[in-house]
Design an enzyme around this catalytic site. Structure first.
Site, mmCIF file in Angstrom:
data_model
loop_
_atom_site.group_PDB
_atom_site.id
_atom_site.type_symbol
_atom_site.label_atom_id
_atom_site.label_comp_id
_atom_site.label_asym_id
_atom_site.label_seq_id
_atom_site.Cartn_x
_atom_site.Cartn_y
_atom_site.Cartn_z
ATOM 1 N N PRO A 196 7.139 -4.954 -50.808
ATOM 2 C CA PRO A 196 5.799 -4.459 -50.602
ATOM 3 C C PRO A 196 4.965 -5.722 -49.914
ATOM 4 C CG PRO A 196 6.334 -4.642 -52.984
ATOM 5 C CD PRO A 196 7.574 -5.178 -52.157
ATOM 6 N N GLU A 197 4.284 -5.284 -48.661
ATOM 7 C CA GLU A 197 3.112 -6.164 -48.236
ATOM 8 C C GLU A 197 2.074 -5.417 -48.233
ATOM 9 O OE1 GLU A 197 3.726 -8.470 -45.069
ATOM 10 O OE2 GLU A 197 6.056 -8.438 -45.111
ATOM 11 N N ARG B 156 -3.945 -28.106 -36.096
ATOM 12 C CA ARG B 156 -2.574 -27.965 -36.861
ATOM 13 C C ARG B 156 -1.346 -27.953 -36.063
ATOM 14 N NH1 ARG B 156 -4.288 -25.831 -41.778
ATOM 15 N NH2 ARG B 156 -1.734 -26.170 -42.604
#
Length: 271
Positions: free
Chosen positions: A2-3, A151
């Site tokens: 499940p996302e 980043r």
DNA sequence: ACAATCGCCTGAGAGC
DNA sequence: TGCTCTCAGGCGATTG
């Protein structure tokens, strides 16, 4: 697993049967979830009326008229079973209305539930500091540009960071990067603004299409023993190692490990 | 502040 | 066929 789209579809499916209904019974079937059930859970749920349902990132929300919200995470293998004909040894929590019964089933027990005062949901530890919802207005190119600036970590890993975008998991990060033609190994800070301008709509589109697929499947879940949580979706890259790129550019889907997890991408068109 | 690693779980699938 | 092994992975905690 499940996302976000599966959680969204699950929540919509539950809402059809739960919204406005009173819970006449609640019981803990198996207490050994990833984390212990919150104290007073059964007492709070029993007799409570469900005032609405919602979703934040990959968490489902069941609001009640007692000022408390049941928060659930489906982990890797969690799902809600509606009117199950048989018991499952992995049913952990069971709630009932006059008309239906719902069992939270989670074989791998990576999921968990909590009870949170509805008015202070934003301060709940998992929600505090969370980034914008990918389907909301706050996910913008400007936001990503700021969040990724400087980043050095790979863009793939940064997109999995819930503080940058809330609710993306491994599958949809891979799919979105493919759609945006971005190399998942590229340092976050070095992804161009033009690429981010492709990424934002790519994230939205892949999630929205998947929800639409789940939504169309949802009709089938009205019947007894329906299960909310899994949908077959056609992926462009996820799990397609060695297969040809769907862009038909001669590329072959590759799988690499990032942060201990698999990433699938097309080295030909993702740069 | 950022980065990397680990632990939690069980079922599915591969390989022998 | 039945066994063993590997892998799947979100999130919090911990360490560097």
């Amino acid at each position: 697993m499940p996302e976000l789209p599966e959680v969204e579809t699950t929540v919509r499916g539950l809402a059809r049967f739960l919204e406005g209904k009173r819970l006449v019974r609640a019981r803990v079937n198996r207490p050994d979830m990833r984390r212990p059930f919150p104290p007073g859970l059964v007492q709070m749920l029993t007799g409570a009326r469900v005032t609405g349902l919602g979703r934040r990132a990959k968490f489902g929300l069941i609001h009640t008229d007692r000022g408390q919200t049941l928060v659930f995470h489906l982990g890797m293998s969690g799902r809600w079973r509606i009117d199950p004909a048989t018991d499952d040894r992995h049913d952990h929590l069971v709630i009932e209305t006059e008309e239906h019964r719902f069992a939270l089933c989670d074989p791998r027990r990576f999921g968990w539930v909590d009870l949170v005062p509805t008015e202070s949901l934003d301060a709940w530890p998992s929600f505090a500091g969370m980034g914008p919802e990918p389907l909301g207005d706050d996910l913008t190119v400007a936001h990503l540009h700021t969040a990724l600036k400087g980043r050095k970590q790979a863009i793939k890993l940064l997109l999995l960071d819930q503080r940058i975008v809330a609710g993306l998991g491994n599958i949809y990060v891979c799919e979105a990067l493919f759609r945006a033609r971005i190399d998942p190994r590229k340092a976050g800070g070095s992804v161009s603004r033009a690429a981010l301008a492709r990424l934002v709509p790519a994230i939205r589109e892949v999630l929205e299409q998947s929800i639409a697929d789940g939504g169309s499947t949802l009709r089938d879940y009205a019947r007894p023993d329906g299960e909310l949580g899994y949908f077959a979706t056609r992926f462009d890259v996820y799990g397609r190692e060695g297969e040809p790129c769907r862009r038909d550019d001669g590329g072959t889907i590759r799988r690499v490990a990032q942060g201990g997890r698999s990433t699938w991408f097309c080295p030909r068109c993702q740069r």
